[in-house]
Scaffold this motif. Structure first.
Motif, mmCIF file in Angstrom:
data_model
loop_
_atom_site.group_PDB
_atom_site.id
_atom_site.type_symbol
_atom_site.label_atom_id
_atom_site.label_comp_id
_atom_site.label_asym_id
_atom_site.label_seq_id
_atom_site.Cartn_x
_atom_site.Cartn_y
_atom_site.Cartn_z
ATOM 1 N N LEU A 112 47.864 -7.493 13.594
ATOM 2 C CA LEU A 112 48.290 -6.655 12.474
ATOM 3 C C LEU A 112 48.881 -7.541 11.370
ATOM 4 N N GLY B 11 62.109 -3.629 10.933
ATOM 5 C CA GLY B 11 61.492 -3.061 12.125
ATOM 6 C C GLY B 11 61.057 -1.617 11.945
ATOM 7 N N ALA C 7 57.516 -0.793 12.753
ATOM 8 C CA ALA C 7 57.026 -1.112 14.095
ATOM 9 C C ALA C 7 57.194 0.095 15.023
HETATM 10 P P1 NAP Z 1 52.694 -5.864 20.637
HETATM 11 O O1 NAP Z 1 52.567 -4.899 21.734
HETATM 12 O O2 NAP Z 1 51.576 -6.786 20.345
HETATM 13 O O3 NAP Z 1 53.148 -5.142 19.258
HETATM 14 C C1 NAP Z 1 52.820 -3.908 18.870
HETATM 15 C C2 NAP Z 1 52.288 -3.940 17.436
HETATM 16 O O4 NAP Z 1 53.397 -3.917 16.519
HETATM 17 C C3 NAP Z 1 51.471 -5.180 17.075
HETATM 18 O O5 NAP Z 1 50.331 -4.746 16.363
HETATM 19 C C4 NAP Z 1 52.412 -5.971 16.183
HETATM 20 O O6 NAP Z 1 51.719 -6.781 15.226
HETATM 21 C C5 NAP Z 1 53.144 -4.859 15.473
HETATM 22 N N1 NAP Z 1 54.430 -5.188 14.866
HETATM 23 C C6 NAP Z 1 55.434 -5.967 15.324
HETATM 24 N N2 NAP Z 1 56.456 -5.979 14.454
HETATM 25 C C7 NAP Z 1 56.084 -5.190 13.411
HETATM 26 C C8 NAP Z 1 56.721 -4.813 12.192
HETATM 27 N N3 NAP Z 1 57.959 -5.213 11.885
HETATM 28 N N4 NAP Z 1 56.060 -3.983 11.354
HETATM 29 C C9 NAP Z 1 54.827 -3.526 11.671
HETATM 30 N N5 NAP Z 1 54.184 -3.853 12.803
HETATM 31 C C10 NAP Z 1 54.810 -4.683 13.655
HETATM 32 O O7 NAP Z 1 54.056 -6.672 20.880
HETATM 33 P P2 NAP Z 1 54.642 -7.779 19.944
HETATM 34 O O8 NAP Z 1 53.561 -8.280 19.046
HETATM 35 O O9 NAP Z 1 55.390 -8.708 20.820
HETATM 36 O O10 NAP Z 1 55.693 -6.961 19.029
HETATM 37 C C11 NAP Z 1 56.924 -6.496 19.512
HETATM 38 C C12 NAP Z 1 57.170 -5.169 18.859
HETATM 39 O O11 NAP Z 1 56.260 -4.198 19.348
HETATM 40 C C13 NAP Z 1 58.517 -4.534 19.143
HETATM 41 O O12 NAP Z 1 59.527 -5.072 18.317
HETATM 42 C C14 NAP Z 1 58.231 -3.075 18.861
HETATM 43 O O13 NAP Z 1 58.586 -2.716 17.532
HETATM 44 C C15 NAP Z 1 56.739 -2.938 18.983
HETATM 45 N N6 NAP Z 1 56.389 -1.915 19.973
HETATM 46 C C16 NAP Z 1 55.739 -0.820 19.509
HETATM 47 C C17 NAP Z 1 55.455 0.223 20.365
HETATM 48 C C18 NAP Z 1 54.776 1.420 19.807
HETATM 49 O O14 NAP Z 1 54.467 1.419 18.607
HETATM 50 N N7 NAP Z 1 54.559 2.467 20.592
HETATM 51 C C19 NAP Z 1 55.781 0.147 21.724
HETATM 52 C C20 NAP Z 1 56.432 -1.005 22.171
HETATM 53 C C21 NAP Z 1 56.718 -2.046 21.268
HETATM 54 P P3 NAP Z 1 50.745 -8.020 15.680
HETATM 55 O O15 NAP Z 1 49.479 -7.354 16.112
HETATM 56 O O16 NAP Z 1 50.571 -8.816 14.420
HETATM 57 O O17 NAP Z 1 51.458 -8.744 16.784
#
Ligand code: NAP
Ligand code: MN
Length: 268
Positions: A76, A163, A166
């Motif tokens: 993303l 955040g 996210a």
């Molecule tokens: P991941 O499972 O790959 O991340 C989930 C998605 O969130 C990825 O597409 C990531 O981008 C995107 N993302 C991360 N920070 C963002 C932001 N500030 N604004 C917009 N999108 C964002 O795990 P990860 O890459 O280690 O990221 C950790 C984050 O995942 C946590 O901080 C949490 O916010 C998020 N998360 C989301 C959900 C959900 O939406 N249901 C559930 C658990 C965690 P990339 O593809 O570029 O890595």
């Protein structure tokens, strides 16, 4: 003149590693020193991968006061500013100081363990408080020292403006412009019955207010506190205090960067 040092961190995948090698060579040709290990004297830290690897780099180096540049290799890439095919353009603009720095507020969680010991964690995106083993949790939530609600449900997310796009957004929370300094509490599957009452929407708070979470333990003993995807499990902690932190993360952006334009291209 001392060496101008730049650190590069990259995801393990082949594309990110190839990009790292290419960038390293290009930077060295322009007179920069690219040491293999992290150095606090670096003027810039480059993270190659997606948002996840940017967050990982940030945590691994404990939120240093050095600007970051993100290079997106096919995820993303909300934090990431350039693509691997823009390396020459980046170096050219960097040498001419044609960039701006986006300051992002961070969040801290202090967990008071059962024996009173305190654990402090930092995050850029959010603090998630939930039960262990998919258990429902009962959380007494105080805002600015006043008891507000007894939450029942899967848990809560307290997010920073950075955040807000996210996990917070997936839960129906609001997108917050990172020029604002606020905390947002968003419930995860809150129960609203005659037995339990809690807010069903996000609430948004000014930066000076602390959110105190005091769990009740019934069927479960473990509480999971997650910062930016990194889990910390505690058994029967007394309290989790969440607040905005004074630590600022500096993200490099180029002249045409516009937060709302980024939101549009990534989400709509
Ligand atoms: P991941 O499972 O790959 O991340 C989930 C998605 O969130 C990825 O597409 C990531 O981008 C995107 N993302 C991360 N920070 C963002 C932001 N500030 N604004 C917009 N999108 C964002 O795990 P990860 O890459 O280690 O990221 C950790 C984050 O995942 C946590 O901080 C949490 O916010 C998020 N998360 C989301 C959900 C959900 O939406 N249901 C559930 C658990 C965690 P990339 O593809 O570029 O890595
Ligand atoms: Mn990811």
């Amino acid at each position: 003149m001392p060496d101008r040092m730049i650190n590069i961190f990259a995801n393990d995948d082949e594309y990110s590693q190839e990009t790292r090698k290419l960038l390293r060579r290009k930077l060295q040709n322009c007179g920069y020193c690219v040491p293999k290990a992290f150095t606090e004297n670096a003027e810039l830290i480059i993270s190659i991968g997606g948002d996840g690897s940017f967050l990982k780099t940030l945590h691994e180096y404990d939120f240093p006061p050095i600007p970051f540049l993100g290079i997106n290799t096919g995820h993303l890439g909300f934090f990431q500013e350039i693509h691997p095919d823009e390396l020459d353009d980046f170096i050219f603009r960097y040498q001419q100081n044609r960039f701006s720095i986006q300051d992002m507020k961070t969040i801290r969680a202090v967990v008071v363990a059962e024996d009173g010991e305190e654990f402090e964690y930092k995050g850029l995106n959010e603090v998630l408080v939930k039960g262990e083993n998919s258990r429902n949790v009962h959380l007494n939530i105080s805002i600015g020292g006043s008891f507000i609600q007894r939450f029942s449900g899967d848990g809560i997310v307290v997010s920073t403006p950075a955040g807000s796009t996210a996990y917070n957004y997936s839960l129906g929370g609001s997108i917050v412009d990172p020029r604002l300094s606020v905390l947002q509490i968003t419930p995860i599957a809150p129960m609203n019955t005659t037995a339990y009452r809690s807010f069903t929407s996000s609430v948004i708070l000014p930066p000076e207010l602390v959110v105190d979470v005091n769990p009740e333990y019934q069927k479960q003993d473990g509480l999971v506190v997650v910062l930016d995807g990194m889990e910390h499990t505690h058994i029967r902690p007394k309290e989790v205090s969440v607040s905005l932190s004074n630590t600022i993360v500096k993200l490099m952006r180029f002249e045409n960067y516009d937060f709302w334009n980024k939101v549009k291209t990534k989400f709509l």
